[in-house]
Design a protein around this motif. Sequence first.
Motif, PDB file in Angstrom:
ATOM      1  N   SER A 104       0.827  -1.212   0.000  1.00 46.25           N
ATOM      2  CA  SER A 104       0.000   0.000   0.000  1.00 46.25           C
ATOM      3  C   SER A 104       0.859   1.258   0.000  1.00 46.25           C
ATOM      4  O   SER A 104       0.525   2.247  -0.670  1.00 46.25           O
ATOM      5  CB  SER A 104      -0.931   0.000   1.212  1.00 46.25           C
ATOM      6  N   ILE A 152       2.353   1.712  -3.564  1.00 49.32           N
ATOM      7  CA  ILE A 152       1.319   2.170  -4.498  1.00 49.32           C
ATOM      8  C   ILE A 152       0.995   3.637  -4.241  1.00 49.32           C
ATOM      9  O   ILE A 152       0.886   4.434  -5.184  1.00 49.32           O
ATOM     10  CB  ILE A 152       0.065   1.276  -4.396  1.00 49.32           C
ATOM     11  N   ALA A 153       0.855   4.010  -2.972  1.00 54.73           N
ATOM     12  CA  ALA A 153       0.568   5.414  -2.635  1.00 54.73           C
ATOM     13  C   ALA A 153       1.696   6.322  -3.113  1.00 54.73           C
ATOM     14  O   ALA A 153       1.444   7.415  -3.643  1.00 54.73           O
ATOM     15  CB  ALA A 153       0.363   5.559  -1.123  1.00 54.73           C
ATOM     16  N   ARG A 154       2.917   5.878  -2.945  1.00 54.31           N
ATOM     17  CA  ARG A 154       4.070   6.682  -3.376  1.00 54.31           C
ATOM     18  C   ARG A 154       4.072   6.855  -4.898  1.00 54.31           C
ATOM     19  O   ARG A 154       4.301   7.948  -5.415  1.00 54.31           O
ATOM     20  CB  ARG A 154       5.350   6.001  -2.917  1.00 54.31           C
ATOM     21  N   LEU A 155       3.801   5.759  -5.610  1.00 56.12           N
ATOM     22  CA  LEU A 155       3.777   5.824  -7.078  1.00 56.12           C
ATOM     23  C   LEU A 155       2.651   6.710  -7.594  1.00 56.12           C
ATOM     24  O   LEU A 155       2.795   7.362  -8.622  1.00 56.12           O
ATOM     25  CB  LEU A 155       3.629   4.415  -7.660  1.00 56.12           C
ATOM     26  N   ARG A 156       1.534   6.716  -6.896  1.00 56.29           N
ATOM     27  CA  ARG A 156       0.375   7.510  -7.319  1.00 56.29           C
ATOM     28  C   ARG A 156       0.336   8.884  -6.668  1.00 56.29           C
ATOM     29  O   ARG A 156      -0.633   9.605  -6.820  1.00 56.29           O
ATOM     30  CB  ARG A 156      -0.903   6.740  -7.011  1.00 56.29           C
ATOM     31  N   ASP A 157       1.385   9.212  -5.932  1.00 52.72           N
ATOM     32  CA  ASP A 157       1.491  10.496  -5.236  1.00 52.72           C
ATOM     33  C   ASP A 157       0.268  10.749  -4.353  1.00 52.72           C
ATOM     34  O   ASP A 157      -0.343  11.811  -4.386  1.00 52.72           O
ATOM     35  CB  ASP A 157       1.692  11.639  -6.240  1.00 52.72           C
ATOM     36  N   ARG A 158      -0.069   9.737  -3.563  1.00 52.75           N
ATOM     37  CA  ARG A 158      -1.209   9.816  -2.646  1.00 52.75           C
ATOM     38  C   ARG A 158      -0.717   9.743  -1.207  1.00 52.75           C
ATOM     39  O   ARG A 158       0.436   9.443  -0.931  1.00 52.75           O
ATOM     40  CB  ARG A 158      -2.172   8.669  -2.924  1.00 52.75           C
ATOM     41  N   GLN A 210       0.069   8.419   2.388  1.00 51.86           N
ATOM     42  CA  GLN A 210       0.533   7.112   2.855  1.00 51.86           C
ATOM     43  C   GLN A 210      -0.557   6.432   3.694  1.00 51.86           C
ATOM     44  O   GLN A 210      -1.294   7.097   4.414  1.00 51.86           O
ATOM     45  CB  GLN A 210       1.818   7.260   3.680  1.00 51.86           C
TER      46      GLN A 210
END
Length: 139
Positions: A68, A71-77, A79
């Motif tokens: 998670s 994925i958050a890092r890749l989608r700039d969301r 943490q």
Amino acid sequence: MTSSSESRSIAPPDVVLASGMTEDGYVPVSPKTLETRFPGVYAVGDVATIGVPKAGVFSEGAARVVASSLIARLRDREQPGAYDGLGSCYIEFGAGRVGRVDVDFFSGPKPTGTFQEPSTALVAEKEHFGSSRRARWFS
């Protein structure tokens, strides 16, 4: 008869030891994020010093947090929440009896656990737990 290498305790793979990330044979991680001292590098499972038992159910929970986070890092969301250190372990008593221990390592000042008495429902639950992991991982 066991060989001398079989009688020693299990050590991390050579590649982990050679990485320079280990201290005393383990990779130190943040217990909340599983991140190592190297930004963006995580460790889960038996090589990580997280403070929970070396059991698959804890590695699975830790891996979910790491996935998670990545994925958050890749989608700039934002943490995700921290690793919770929760897990359940089934205990077989023989004669078709299965109990369960539910443990919580991080929410309080010390680990806590509850024991569920053996039951036929837990026999079925344990079977489903195992079969669902086999199907997910190996099918």
